[in-house]
Write a protein that holds these residues in place. Structure first.
Motif, mmCIF file in Angstrom:
data_model
loop_
_atom_site.group_PDB
_atom_site.id
_atom_site.type_symbol
_atom_site.label_atom_id
_atom_site.label_comp_id
_atom_site.label_asym_id
_atom_site.label_seq_id
_atom_site.Cartn_x
_atom_site.Cartn_y
_atom_site.Cartn_z
ATOM 1 N N THR A 1 0.952 -51.007 8.469
ATOM 2 C CA THR A 1 2.505 -51.501 7.475
ATOM 3 C C THR A 1 2.926 -50.644 7.568
ATOM 4 O OG1 THR A 1 0.658 -52.205 5.906
ATOM 5 C CG2 THR A 1 1.818 -53.749 6.813
ATOM 6 N N PRO A 2 4.492 -50.336 7.547
ATOM 7 C CA PRO A 2 5.293 -51.349 7.638
ATOM 8 C C PRO A 2 5.258 -51.981 8.847
ATOM 9 C CG PRO A 2 6.150 -49.501 7.626
ATOM 10 C CD PRO A 2 5.669 -48.486 7.524
ATOM 11 N N ALA A 3 5.885 -52.960 9.030
ATOM 12 C CA ALA A 3 5.812 -54.168 10.329
ATOM 13 C C ALA A 3 6.903 -54.908 10.592
ATOM 14 C CB ALA A 3 4.206 -54.293 10.101
ATOM 15 N N PHE A 4 8.088 -55.191 10.552
ATOM 16 C CA PHE A 4 8.813 -56.129 11.442
ATOM 17 C C PHE A 4 8.001 -57.173 11.759
ATOM 18 C CE2 PHE A 4 12.821 -57.848 12.992
ATOM 19 C CZ PHE A 4 13.800 -57.381 11.725
ATOM 20 N N VAL A 5 8.458 -58.061 11.491
ATOM 21 C CA VAL A 5 7.508 -59.202 12.280
ATOM 22 C C VAL A 5 8.887 -60.191 12.162
ATOM 23 C CG1 VAL A 5 5.621 -58.990 11.219
ATOM 24 C CG2 VAL A 5 6.704 -60.993 9.617
ATOM 25 N N THR B 1 17.878 -54.281 8.063
ATOM 26 C CA THR B 1 16.421 -53.742 8.293
ATOM 27 C C THR B 1 15.907 -53.617 10.348
ATOM 28 O OG1 THR B 1 15.962 -55.321 6.238
ATOM 29 C CG2 THR B 1 14.156 -54.578 7.407
ATOM 30 N N ALA B 2 16.361 -54.843 10.795
ATOM 31 C CA ALA B 2 15.850 -54.492 11.777
ATOM 32 C C ALA B 2 16.286 -53.590 12.743
ATOM 33 C CB ALA B 2 16.955 -55.708 12.930
ATOM 34 N N VAL B 3 17.248 -52.688 12.653
ATOM 35 C CA VAL B 3 17.093 -50.931 12.964
ATOM 36 C C VAL B 3 16.703 -49.895 12.970
ATOM 37 C CG1 VAL B 3 18.709 -49.847 11.915
ATOM 38 C CG2 VAL B 3 19.806 -50.988 13.695
ATOM 39 N N MET B 4 16.593 -49.936 11.888
ATOM 40 C CA MET B 4 14.818 -49.275 11.835
ATOM 41 C C MET B 4 13.676 -49.450 11.589
ATOM 42 S SD MET B 4 16.694 -48.164 9.201
ATOM 43 C CE MET B 4 16.309 -46.994 8.623
ATOM 44 N N HIS B 5 13.530 -49.787 13.287
ATOM 45 C CA HIS B 5 12.027 -50.179 13.610
ATOM 46 C C HIS B 5 12.081 -50.668 15.064
ATOM 47 C CE1 HIS B 5 9.615 -51.428 10.136
ATOM 48 N NE2 HIS B 5 11.341 -52.489 9.818
ATOM 49 N N PRO B 6 11.395 -49.329 15.499
ATOM 50 C CA PRO B 6 11.504 -49.316 16.943
ATOM 51 C C PRO B 6 10.500 -50.821 17.848
ATOM 52 C CG PRO B 6 9.926 -48.125 16.708
ATOM 53 C CD PRO B 6 10.733 -48.494 15.088
ATOM 54 N N LYS C 1 5.954 -58.324 21.793
ATOM 55 C CA LYS C 1 6.642 -57.451 21.145
ATOM 56 C C LYS C 1 7.771 -58.129 21.291
ATOM 57 C CE LYS C 1 2.535 -54.291 19.878
ATOM 58 N NZ LYS C 1 2.306 -52.979 20.060
ATOM 59 N N TRP C 2 8.763 -57.419 20.845
ATOM 60 C CA TRP C 2 10.469 -57.216 21.114
ATOM 61 C C TRP C 2 10.603 -56.004 20.825
ATOM 62 C CZ3 TRP C 2 12.852 -61.893 18.802
ATOM 63 C CH2 TRP C 2 12.294 -63.413 19.477
ATOM 64 N N THR C 3 11.714 -54.813 22.072
ATOM 65 C CA THR C 3 12.071 -54.088 21.931
ATOM 66 C C THR C 3 13.244 -53.553 22.148
ATOM 67 O OG1 THR C 3 9.793 -53.533 22.750
ATOM 68 C CG2 THR C 3 11.729 -51.062 22.892
ATOM 69 N N PRO C 4 13.996 -53.112 21.106
ATOM 70 C CA PRO C 4 15.596 -53.841 20.349
ATOM 71 C C PRO C 4 15.865 -52.042 21.431
ATOM 72 C CG PRO C 4 14.290 -52.739 18.524
ATOM 73 C CD PRO C 4 13.317 -53.143 19.131
ATOM 74 N N THR C 5 17.091 -52.179 21.590
ATOM 75 C CA THR C 5 18.200 -51.161 22.197
ATOM 76 C C THR C 5 18.629 -50.256 21.450
ATOM 77 O OG1 THR C 5 19.230 -50.053 23.783
ATOM 78 C CG2 THR C 5 20.179 -52.364 23.262
ATOM 79 N N ARG C 6 18.528 -48.951 21.752
ATOM 80 C CA ARG C 6 18.952 -48.638 20.570
ATOM 81 C C ARG C 6 20.055 -47.509 20.149
ATOM 82 N NH1 ARG C 6 18.118 -51.264 17.071
ATOM 83 N NH2 ARG C 6 16.315 -51.531 15.990
ATOM 84 N N LYS D 1 19.110 -31.596 24.406
ATOM 85 C CA LYS D 1 18.409 -33.182 23.985
ATOM 86 C C LYS D 1 17.463 -33.328 23.104
ATOM 87 C CE LYS D 1 21.753 -35.756 26.527
ATOM 88 N NZ LYS D 1 21.685 -37.454 27.743
ATOM 89 N N TRP D 2 17.399 -33.569 22.104
ATOM 90 C CA TRP D 2 15.617 -33.422 20.954
ATOM 91 C C TRP D 2 16.019 -34.964 20.663
ATOM 92 C CZ3 TRP D 2 16.184 -29.363 16.347
ATOM 93 C CH2 TRP D 2 16.065 -28.475 17.350
ATOM 94 N N THR D 3 14.258 -35.067 21.254
ATOM 95 C CA THR D 3 13.754 -37.044 20.924
ATOM 96 C C THR D 3 12.640 -37.184 20.083
ATOM 97 O OG1 THR D 3 14.409 -37.336 23.616
ATOM 98 C CG2 THR D 3 13.081 -39.106 21.748
ATOM 99 N N PRO D 4 13.180 -37.647 18.928
ATOM 100 C CA PRO D 4 12.260 -37.512 17.646
ATOM 101 C C PRO D 4 11.425 -38.492 18.106
ATOM 102 C CG PRO D 4 14.877 -39.107 17.056
ATOM 103 C CD PRO D 4 14.588 -37.992 18.243
ATOM 104 N N THR D 5 10.209 -38.401 17.023
ATOM 105 C CA THR D 5 9.400 -39.545 17.390
ATOM 106 C C THR D 5 9.693 -40.867 15.950
ATOM 107 O OG1 THR D 5 7.120 -40.309 17.603
ATOM 108 C CG2 THR D 5 7.104 -38.910 15.437
ATOM 109 N N ARG D 6 9.314 -42.467 16.716
ATOM 110 C CA ARG D 6 9.922 -43.199 15.142
ATOM 111 C C ARG D 6 8.440 -43.889 14.794
ATOM 112 N NH1 ARG D 6 13.340 -40.169 13.765
ATOM 113 N NH2 ARG D 6 15.622 -40.364 14.330
ATOM 114 N N GLY D 7 9.078 -45.200 13.758
ATOM 115 C CA GLY D 7 8.404 -45.772 13.304
ATOM 116 C C GLY D 7 6.570 -45.765 12.550
ATOM 117 N N TRP D 8 5.572 -46.445 12.855
ATOM 118 C CA TRP D 8 4.457 -45.270 11.537
ATOM 119 C C TRP D 8 3.295 -45.623 12.204
ATOM 120 C CZ3 TRP D 8 9.007 -48.810 10.768
ATOM 121 C CH2 TRP D 8 9.515 -48.319 10.130
#
Lengths: 343, 343
Positions: free
Chosen positions: A14-18, A318-323, A336-341, B336-343
């Motif tokens: 956690t934290p995890a977006f489910v 909230t979704a936009v915070m999660h890779p 798992k679903w991976t959003p574009t950013r 360009k710098w690419t950050p890590t994300r998530g937990w």
């Protein structure tokens, strides 16, 4: 005998977006049926989730007729077999070349103009391969409005009053255009108005809601849905006891749920499922402070490491915070679903 | 004759997070020198930027002695040759196995405990290869505090009063531990206190600020830095004129700058560089509404497509919204710098 791996949600770090995929499918199917019954074309918006899998569910597998909010989304879907994409954003002058490339690549790529200078930008970049922006370079395909004022509503009656007013204004405008020889389409959106459409919306060409596939606490307060319809959660764990402040610490800060909804919910930045007396009071980047709305915390109910489930105020934020989104069916992880950013 | 490509910032599609690498180096070098002069070990925090390149600058290339806020950051740096990593987060029980793996992999991986139950978790997962969590399974390395209350300060005097008080309390606590036979280190952090340290901080083992490498509008209001020291911006373009509301629309919404800072700045959610009379009033996901603090907008000054530059209220919150940082030196893009994300 094959061994069946049954992976529960509680195994997630956690934290995890489910995402509850059954609720996603139900929300999507209901909107499809609502629009069919009304007799209006549904053009679902992708901005809430930005994933391929959810788009396939929202389009019923057709991979046609969607709206996006960023060029990154447009390219993401165009690269994955999607077509008839509406980029619902006043033409950004720095992205004309990329819009032209998408117009040359796809059967139909639609953009929004709201200023004569934007028309000038298109004229400077004619399309190749015999394509054109249409009539003198540009074809007016339709009129697009969002009716974002439905977000100030509470209850179906107020939502439908705004939907009625917006529909009336759009249809009047289309009539005025028709009177001067311009025939075009019309589209309104917003999850509240499309969750409770009025009959006259059948006279529109299209509707373009998006959030409905997830819904959230905000939509349940507006009256678009019930809290049980909300398909997404943030799982979090108790990581600290602060009896001197009558608070718990959880491992979800604003990096995990966003700062959207400040002051809007009686329970703070989220609804804490199954614990109506708890409030997500404040956050740092990676910590949330939880306190009871009234009374003293019974810490034995919230041991360190125990799980809490947050229903987001605004699922888009909230979704936009999660890779990555963790997808489950009845509490069993299924993918798992991976959003574009980005943009 | 080689042709030199000189790519200006204005070539970027917007919204774009841009980093002035010269200011980053200057901010980092000043903190290194400040700590050397004071005689205290600097352990820079990575949570603001989460990139390899910026970490290299902050550690002066040593790749040793850093703090992180998430396990994702810890793994990101451990995989890239970093060591002596302090995971500044009360041990999350779902991540004990991963913490043990990092302890087995690195020369030194430090975790925080603030409850006897956490000690129990470590005992249940002894380390391999002759390693140990230390003395009866666990070694107390030091005492860690953040002095986040410096964020309520305005001006050097208030900052130094908090720094002094925090230092005193920590050193008193360390003395008490010593009296019962426990010798350990001590560390405080926060960008305000480390930007204006008090002499007694020399008695601490370490300090652990992080935000200082970027700084932001918030830090300039607190008094940690001047606005000229802020190394990051969000570039945005004008995409709409709304004379009926006396507003401009820009292509940066909360997805590009975050909702942090609501109500804190007289200019709204950001400082609009070079335009002190403009205010970023409100945002949707991808749109910002800008209006003058007083008077009528002169739209001829802000043609569609023109660039505006936003100084973030809180650079940690803004950086986390961006999958890539565009790095420049004197307005010339250099990488360009690419950050890590998530937990």
């Amino acid at each position: 005998l094959a061994s069946i791996r049954w992976i529960p949600l509680s195994s997630l770090c956690t934290p995890a977006f489910v995402v509850d995929v059954d609720k996603v499918k139900r929300n999507a199917q209901r909107m499809i049926e609502r629009c069919q019954k009304l007799g209006v074309q549904l053009r679902p918006h992708m901005k809430t989730h930005k994933t391929l899998e959810c788009a396939d569910i929202m389009t019923g597998g057709s991979r046609r007729c969607i709206v996006v909010s960023t060029l990154a989304e447009a390219c993401f879907y165009a690269d994955r077999g999607y077509d008839d994409i509406l980029y619902a954003y006043s033409l950004p002058f720095d992205k004309v070349e990329q819009c032209a490339a998408l117009s040359e690549k796809l059967e139909l790529f639609q953009i929004l103009l709201d200023h004569p200078d934007a028309l000038e930008q298109l004229r400077k970049r004619p399309l190749r391969d015999g394509r054109q922006w249409h009539t003198e370079g540009v074809e007016l395909r339709g009129v697009y409005a969002h009716c974002g004022n439905t977000y100030y509503c509470t209850g179906v009656e107020q939502i439908q009053a705004v939907a009625q007013e917006t529909t009336k204004l759009i249809l009047q405008f289309v009539e005025k255009l028709k009177a001067v020889g311009i025939t075009c389409k019309s589209s309104i959106g917003s999850t509240p108005s499309c969750s409770h459409p009025v009959k006259d919306m059948a006279q529109l060409s299209e509707v373009h809601p998006g959030n409905y596939v997830f819904y959230d606490a905000q939509q349940s307060m507006i009256g678009s849905c019930c809290l049980e319809d909300v398909a997404v959660r943030v799982l979090t764990r108790v990581i600290g006891h602060c009896p001197h402040r009558n608070q718990l610490l959880i491992d979800c800060g604003w990096a995990g749920i966003s700062l959207d909804g400040a002051g809007k919910l009686p329970t703070g930045y989220a609804v804490i499922e199954g614990h109506p007396n708890l409030k997500l009071l404040s956050m740092t980047q990676e910590h949330g402070r939880v306190e009871p709305i009234s009374g003293e915390l019974d810490y034995s109910k919230y041991p360190l490491g125990s799980l809490l489930t947050l229903i987001p105020y605004h699922s888009c934020a909230t979704a936009v915070m999660h890779p990555v989104y963790h997808v489950h069916s009845e509490g069993r992880l299924v993918g798992k679903w991976t959003p574009t950013r980005g943009w």
